[in-house]
Design a protein around this motif. Structure first.
Motif, PDB file in Angstrom:
ATOM      1  N   TYR A 108      63.302 -78.936  32.591  1.00 52.78           N
ATOM      2  CA  TYR A 108      62.229 -78.414  31.736  1.00 52.78           C
ATOM      3  C   TYR A 108      62.954 -77.651  30.632  1.00 52.78           C
ATOM      4  O   TYR A 108      63.430 -76.541  30.880  1.00 52.78           O
ATOM      5  CB  TYR A 108      61.324 -77.456  32.507  1.00 52.78           C
ATOM      6  N   ILE A 147      65.942 -75.569  31.631  1.00 51.90           N
ATOM      7  CA  ILE A 147      65.922 -75.299  33.076  1.00 51.90           C
ATOM      8  C   ILE A 147      66.120 -76.592  33.853  1.00 51.90           C
ATOM      9  O   ILE A 147      65.362 -77.552  33.699  1.00 51.90           O
ATOM     10  CB  ILE A 147      64.572 -74.663  33.499  1.00 51.90           C
ATOM     11  N   ALA A 165      65.667 -78.542  36.941  1.00 48.98           N
ATOM     12  CA  ALA A 165      64.804 -78.457  38.119  1.00 48.98           C
ATOM     13  C   ALA A 165      65.284 -79.376  39.244  1.00 48.98           C
ATOM     14  O   ALA A 165      65.080 -79.080  40.417  1.00 48.98           O
ATOM     15  CB  ALA A 165      63.363 -78.780  37.747  1.00 48.98           C
ATOM     16  N   ALA A 187      60.488 -75.116  49.853  1.00 48.46           N
ATOM     17  CA  ALA A 187      59.663 -73.952  49.553  1.00 48.46           C
ATOM     18  C   ALA A 187      59.035 -74.103  48.165  1.00 48.46           C
ATOM     19  O   ALA A 187      59.344 -75.045  47.426  1.00 48.46           O
ATOM     20  CB  ALA A 187      60.518 -72.694  49.613  1.00 48.46           C
ATOM     21  N   ASN A 188      58.189 -73.170  47.803  1.00 44.42           N
ATOM     22  CA  ASN A 188      57.629 -73.126  46.449  1.00 44.42           C
ATOM     23  C   ASN A 188      58.748 -73.128  45.425  1.00 44.42           C
ATOM     24  O   ASN A 188      59.697 -72.366  45.546  1.00 44.42           O
ATOM     25  CB  ASN A 188      56.847 -71.818  46.247  1.00 44.42           C
ATOM     26  N   GLY A 189      58.601 -73.975  44.420  1.00 42.26           N
ATOM     27  CA  GLY A 189      59.583 -73.967  43.339  1.00 42.26           C
ATOM     28  C   GLY A 189      60.861 -74.724  43.643  1.00 42.26           C
ATOM     29  O   GLY A 189      61.792 -74.731  42.836  1.00 42.26           O
ATOM     30  N   ALA A 190      60.933 -75.393  44.784  1.00 44.38           N
ATOM     31  CA  ALA A 190      62.163 -76.119  45.150  1.00 44.38           C
ATOM     32  C   ALA A 190      62.394 -77.344  44.261  1.00 44.38           C
ATOM     33  O   ALA A 190      63.522 -77.810  44.113  1.00 44.38           O
ATOM     34  CB  ALA A 190      62.097 -76.555  46.608  1.00 44.38           C
ATOM     35  N   GLY A 191      61.294 -77.868  43.682  1.00 43.26           N
ATOM     36  CA  GLY A 191      61.429 -79.041  42.825  1.00 43.26           C
ATOM     37  C   GLY A 191      60.684 -80.260  43.333  1.00 43.26           C
ATOM     38  O   GLY A 191      60.851 -81.368  42.810  1.00 43.26           O
ATOM     39  N   LYS A 192      59.826 -80.076  44.316  1.00 42.64           N
ATOM     40  CA  LYS A 192      59.157 -81.219  44.956  1.00 42.64           C
ATOM     41  C   LYS A 192      58.242 -81.956  43.977  1.00 42.64           C
ATOM     42  O   LYS A 192      58.280 -83.182  43.871  1.00 42.64           O
ATOM     43  CB  LYS A 192      58.344 -80.742  46.178  1.00 42.64           C
ATOM     44  N   THR A 193      57.410 -81.173  43.285  1.00 42.82           N
ATOM     45  CA  THR A 193      56.488 -81.809  42.336  1.00 42.82           C
ATOM     46  C   THR A 193      57.258 -82.452  41.179  1.00 42.82           C
ATOM     47  O   THR A 193      56.915 -83.544  40.723  1.00 42.82           O
ATOM     48  CB  THR A 193      55.471 -80.763  41.826  1.00 42.82           C
ATOM     49  N   THR A 194      58.311 -81.796  40.755  1.00 37.05           N
ATOM     50  CA  THR A 194      59.148 -82.367  39.685  1.00 37.05           C
ATOM     51  C   THR A 194      59.724 -83.714  40.133  1.00 37.05           C
ATOM     52  O   THR A 194      59.761 -84.676  39.357  1.00 37.05           O
ATOM     53  CB  THR A 194      60.297 -81.400  39.338  1.00 37.05           C
ATOM     54  N   GLU A 247      49.207 -83.601  43.516  1.00 36.98           N
ATOM     55  CA  GLU A 247      48.811 -82.302  44.055  1.00 36.98           C
ATOM     56  C   GLU A 247      47.502 -81.909  43.373  1.00 36.98           C
ATOM     57  O   GLU A 247      47.350 -82.050  42.172  1.00 36.98           O
ATOM     58  CB  GLU A 247      49.911 -81.294  43.697  1.00 36.98           C
ATOM     59  N   GLU A 295      51.563 -82.935  48.565  1.00 38.43           N
ATOM     60  CA  GLU A 295      50.876 -81.842  49.267  1.00 38.43           C
ATOM     61  C   GLU A 295      49.457 -82.182  49.716  1.00 38.43           C
ATOM     62  O   GLU A 295      48.502 -81.504  49.316  1.00 38.43           O
ATOM     63  CB  GLU A 295      50.793 -80.605  48.356  1.00 38.43           C
ATOM     64  N   GLN A 320      54.334 -78.825  52.313  1.00 41.95           N
ATOM     65  CA  GLN A 320      54.825 -77.482  52.664  1.00 41.95           C
ATOM     66  C   GLN A 320      54.642 -77.203  54.141  1.00 41.95           C
ATOM     67  O   GLN A 320      55.332 -76.372  54.704  1.00 41.95           O
ATOM     68  CB  GLN A 320      54.045 -76.435  51.873  1.00 41.95           C
TER      69      GLN A 320
HETATM   70  P1  ATP Z   1      55.306 -75.936  44.415  1.00 39.74           P
HETATM   71  O1  ATP Z   1      55.224 -76.228  45.866  1.00 39.74           O
HETATM   72  O2  ATP Z   1      55.038 -74.517  44.075  1.00 39.74           O
HETATM   73  O3  ATP Z   1      54.545 -76.908  43.566  1.00 39.74           O
HETATM   74  P2  ATP Z   1      57.709 -77.377  43.836  1.00 39.74           P
HETATM   75  O4  ATP Z   1      58.737 -77.499  44.911  1.00 39.74           O
HETATM   76  O5  ATP Z   1      56.817 -78.533  43.620  1.00 39.74           O
HETATM   77  O6  ATP Z   1      56.856 -76.083  44.063  1.00 39.74           O
HETATM   78  P3  ATP Z   1      58.311 -77.614  41.067  1.00 39.74           P
HETATM   79  O7  ATP Z   1      56.925 -77.385  40.626  1.00 39.74           O
HETATM   80  O8  ATP Z   1      58.839 -78.987  41.011  1.00 39.74           O
HETATM   81  O9  ATP Z   1      58.522 -77.045  42.527  1.00 39.74           O
HETATM   82  O10 ATP Z   1      59.262 -76.639  40.234  1.00 39.74           O
HETATM   83  C1  ATP Z   1      60.691 -76.696  40.283  1.00 39.74           C
HETATM   84  C2  ATP Z   1      61.292 -75.672  39.342  1.00 39.74           C
HETATM   85  O11 ATP Z   1      60.971 -75.997  37.991  1.00 39.74           O
HETATM   86  C3  ATP Z   1      60.803 -74.256  39.561  1.00 39.74           C
HETATM   87  O12 ATP Z   1      61.878 -73.379  39.420  1.00 39.74           O
HETATM   88  C4  ATP Z   1      59.777 -74.052  38.478  1.00 39.74           C
HETATM   89  O13 ATP Z   1      59.750 -72.697  38.078  1.00 39.74           O
HETATM   90  C5  ATP Z   1      60.302 -74.920  37.360  1.00 39.74           C
HETATM   91  N1  ATP Z   1      59.182 -75.457  36.571  1.00 39.74           N
HETATM   92  C6  ATP Z   1      58.141 -76.187  37.026  1.00 39.74           C
HETATM   93  N2  ATP Z   1      57.313 -76.538  36.024  1.00 39.74           N
HETATM   94  C7  ATP Z   1      57.834 -76.005  34.910  1.00 39.74           C
HETATM   95  C8  ATP Z   1      57.456 -76.021  33.521  1.00 39.74           C
HETATM   96  N3  ATP Z   1      56.360 -76.655  33.113  1.00 39.74           N
HETATM   97  N4  ATP Z   1      58.256 -75.371  32.651  1.00 39.74           N
HETATM   98  C9  ATP Z   1      59.368 -74.736  33.073  1.00 39.74           C
HETATM   99  N5  ATP Z   1      59.795 -74.694  34.343  1.00 39.74           N
HETATM  100  C10 ATP Z   1      59.046 -75.322  35.257  1.00 39.74           C
END
Ligand code: ATP
Length: 237
Positions: free
Chosen positions: A13, A16, A18, A37-44, A85, A161, A194
């Protein structure tokens, strides 16, 4: 040949990073789960697979065809269904119209058979088929989102999720159906979740994602037996 073969993928991003060199495979007929965990990068990771985000580095092969950099609709047409999600059903369309939308890449009379197949797994959707999807409960919307994904007859289904916002009982119910769809219909699935406990009792193998990296991989049996998984993901002392 794997259904999905991801190698050293890096997704950003802006500045950043991810995903930091993610590699994983999904074989025909498998349910594979990604824990993290939250923010691990799963959705990315899910968005990178379905073409909503482009990786800077690495490769993604889907049934032997390279798909990284392709447009999402082209990837869908190749047989990849993404159940995002938050479900994102069309609230003003009826349940049955939502299901038909899932088959937009197809044509023909067998669409009716597939709607009936979806109803056989989710009888509540049949009961409410003429109602607007916006009036469904969270669990029913999740069922509809999965049903809509099935309508594309996917070669791979990405589930992001499915338990989000659902009660433990409803979560069990949804996962039991996910398992049945895999065994009875042969649907191959990549599942982000999760709720590690239910995911590790549904999938065949799993990967653990932490801060954009795969830190552990194995069969669900192996993962359930791991001390780290028990401590950090299953909440056992
Ligand atoms: P969650 O379970 O909360 O959805 P996740 O494992 O799916 O978490 P992601 O949403 O993939 O995690 O986020 C991975 C990393 O990328 C995190 O550090 C998040 O802060 C960052 N991130 C996600 N979306 C953006 C964005 N639009 N702009 C900048 N950074 C982002």
């Amino acid at each position: 040949m794997s259904v999905l073969d991801i190698r050293n993928v890096e997704t950003f991003y802006g500045a950043i990073m991810a995903l930091r060199g993610v590699s994983l495979t999904v074989e025909q007929g498998e349910i594979v789960t990604i824990l993290g965990a939250n923010g691990a990068g799963k959705t990315t990771l899910m968005k990178t697979i379905s073409g909503l985000m482009d990786p800077e580095k690495g490769s993604i092969d889907f049934n032997g065809v390279r798909i990284d950099g392709m447009e999402p609709d082209k990837i869908v047409a190749m047989g990849l269904a993404h159940v995002p999600e938050g479900r994102e059903v069309f609230p003003y369309l009826t349940i049955e119209e939502n299901l038909r939308m899932g088959a937009y890449t197809r044509r023909g009379a067998d669409i009716r058979d597939d709607i009936d197949m979806v109803y056989s797994y989710f009888p509540i959707l049949k009961e409410r088929r003429a109602q607007s999807a916006g009036f469904l409960s969270g669990g029913q919307q999740q069922m509809l989102a999965i049903g809509r994904g099935l309508m594309a007859r996917p070669k791979l289904m990405l589930l992001d999720e499915p338990s989000l916002g659902l009660s433990p009982l409803l979560t069990q119910e949804i996962f039991a159906i996910i398992k049945r769809l895999n065994t009875e219909q042969g649907v191959t699935m990549l599942l982000v979740e999760q709720n590690a406990n239910v995911a590790l009792h549904t999938a065949h193998k799993g990967y653990v994602l932490e801060m954009g990296r795969i830190v552990m991989a194995g069969s669900c049996e192996e993962l359930r037996a791991s001390d780290d998984i028990q401590e950090f993901y299953l909440g056992r002392q």
